[in-house]
Design an enzyme around this catalytic site. Structure first.
Site, PDB file in Angstrom:
ATOM      1  N   GLU A 104       2.407 -61.838   6.756  1.00  0.00           N
ATOM      2  CA  GLU A 104       1.857 -60.698   6.015  1.00  0.00           C
ATOM      3  C   GLU A 104       0.808 -60.075   6.918  1.00  0.00           C
ATOM      4  OE1 GLU A 104      -1.518 -59.668   3.021  1.00  0.00           O
ATOM      5  OE2 GLU A 104      -0.409 -61.439   2.355  1.00  0.00           O
ATOM      6  N   CYS A 161      -6.351 -57.271   1.946  1.00  0.00           N
ATOM      7  CA  CYS A 161      -5.107 -56.756   2.517  1.00  0.00           C
ATOM      8  C   CYS A 161      -4.553 -55.596   1.691  1.00  0.00           C
ATOM      9  CB  CYS A 161      -4.067 -57.871   2.628  1.00  0.00           C
ATOM     10  SG  CYS A 161      -3.828 -58.808   1.105  1.00  0.00           S
TER      11      CYS A 161
END
Length: 507
Positions: free
Chosen positions: A246, A283
């Site tokens: 990720e 994020c």
């Protein structure tokens, strides 16, 4: 003497605590071999046994809340309230994945009985998922608990039946060691093999780990550069392994003209709050805000951003990269600072910022389309729906995309939503992307560079599937089949038999 890591307090920039030795090559090889030796025992556990094990880990983490929060706060500067909430999320992940594993849903069992009279005749076929083997988990710094040594990747791997070797993040070495000790002690008390989880430390140890032949998969949350480097290592092995990364995400937000007219001032405040949450180190930080020309929110946005007091950045490197990237964005010929960020004197402290430009600046030019990790975001003004339709497909892949609209009849939203869905893993309406619910339906991933594989999630029960692979048994006598594939379903797990779902509990 082996190299060591030191804890650093982001609030002061000062080192503290005992040095933590980096893990040498021989120790990494031994730890990986131990994980491989422990793998069959975990894989052989019944779903209920694996669930019990994971609940024991969750209970142990909760029992050490005070100590965990204290050391994590000292190393991250994220604050007591934030970290207590993050620990609750961390233990909740273990409990949710345990419950899911117990149903057998993660085994994805499908049974098609033989049909000798079919044309052509069909054999008996029975499929289930089996664990890949030891998983290398690379702890993230921005969520030291929920995405760290005890985070979602570790919980998902254990639920799939895979031992974990976690690589500590250099920003929180003491937190990583403590979490590793708590988990291995919980495993031992439960009568399980303590080699099911281990922690290694140091940059070279991270490379040695992903290169080790006993490691069968890897999971990473972090920068595009770091993720790409590890992905290349995973692919370049003699036996390539799956790598689930990720990485970076802009998380665009489109505000329609009707939404501005209806609640513009509130949206400015909400955006500033979401963008600066956790010092902009989430994020899912909304990094790009699309506003219609003539929105009239310039002063409201600037005031809201200036008013935010943010946590210090996680480390010196991130702090320095933050202002450098913000300045690079503002140096674009069509961009300017609406609020210029700065470095503060205390530790790794910064102030938030805002960069403005017309949406036309990204039409055929991706200079502005790079994540600024930290509490600075880009505001792009669009002329009309046609311009949105032209520039939205040019956005890089993202974890999330958001539309702030006035009603379901909003014509701009109707055009924007499908375009954003093509470029993101989660589409949000009239909410903000910071905050990722740990549920069955969650998808935390997206097209590159948000993730290395857009089909997989790192949050929610779907995360377990990354660490297993299917095996089909054809025309195999029942005594030779895994117990989960027997006709009488002795484990009482969820299965699809001849196209019909049999829920868990039916034996």
């Amino acid at each position: 003497m082996a190299d060591t890591l030191r804890s650093v307090n982001p609030t002061t920039g000062a080192e503290f605590g005992d040095p933590i030795p980096e893990t040498g090559p021989d120790a990494v090889a031994r730890i990986a071999a131990d994980a491989r030796a422990a793998a069959p025992g975990l894989a052989a556990m019944r779903p209920t046994e694996r669930g019990d094990l994971m609940r024991a880990v969750a209970a142990a983490l909760a029992a050490h809340e005070e100590a965990i929060v204290a050391v994590a706060d000292a190393e991250s500067g994220l604050g007591d309230v934030r970290l207590r909430g993050e620990l609750t999320r961390t233990t909740g992940q273990f409990e949710l994945y345990a419950a899911y594993a117990e149903t057998g849903a993660a085994l994805d069992i499908v049974i098609d009985h033989a049909a000798p009279r079919a044309t052509p005749p069909r054999p008996d076929l029975r499929r289930l998922q089996i664990p890949l083997g030891p998983v290398a988990v690379y702890a993230a710094s921005n969520f030291p608990l929920a995405f760290g040594v005890a985070g979602t990747d570790t919980a998902a791997a254990l639920a799939a039946g895979c031992p974990v070797v976690a690589k500590a993040h250099a920003s929180q070495p003491a937190t990583a060691v403590m979490l590793g000790q708590i988990i291995t002690e919980a495993l031992e008390r439960r009568g399980a093999d303590p080699r099911l989880l281990a922690v290694v430390s140091g940059f070279q140890a991270g490379l040695d780990l992903i290169r080790d032949p006993n490691i069968k998969a890897a999971a990473f949350t972090g920068s595009i550069a770091g993720g790409r480097a590890l992905a290349e290592e995973a692919a370049g092995r003699e036996e390539p392994i799956p790598f689930f990364g990720e990485l970076g995400s802009l998380n665009p937000v489109v505000v329609t003209p009707e939404a501005v007219a209806q609640r513009g001032a509130a949206l400015a405040e909400e955006f500033a709050a979401s963008m600066t949450l956790g010092a902009g180190q989430f994020c899912t930080k909304p990094g790009v805000l699309f506003l219609p020309e003539g929105h009239g929110l310039d002063e409201a946005l600037a005031e809201a951003v200036r008013a935010k007091q943010v946590h210090p950045m996680l480390n010196r490197r991130i702090q320095e990269a933050y202002t450098a990237e913000a300045s690079r964005l503002a140096a674009h010929p069509q961009a300017r600072f609406a609020v210029e960020p700065s470095l503060e004197d205390d530790g790794f402290a910064v102030t938030p910022g805002l960069v403005e430009a017309p949406a036309a600046a990204i039409d055929g030019d991706d200079t502005l389309l790079h994540e600024c990790f930290g509490p600075t975001a880009l505001v792009l003004t669009y002329a009309d729906t046609a311009e949105l339709e032209r520039v939205l497909p040019q956005l890089p892949g993202g974890l999330t995309a958001t539309v702030q609209l006035a009603s379901s009849a909003d014509a701009v939203a109707q055009k924007a939503l499908p375009l954003l869905a093509e470029r993101s893993g989660r589409v949000i309406v009239n909410a903000w992307p910071t905050g990722v619910a740990v549920t069955h339906a969650q998808h935390h991933g997206g097209p590159w560079p948000a993730a290395t594989n857009a089909r997989h999630t790192s949050v929610g029960t779907g995360a377990i599937a990354r660490f297993a692979r299917p095996v089909a048994y054809q025309s195999t006598p029942e005594p030779l089949l895994p117990e989960a594939l027997h006709d009488d379903n002795p484990l009482g797990v969820q299965r699809v038999v001849d196209g019909v779902l049999e829920p868990a509990g039916k034996a």
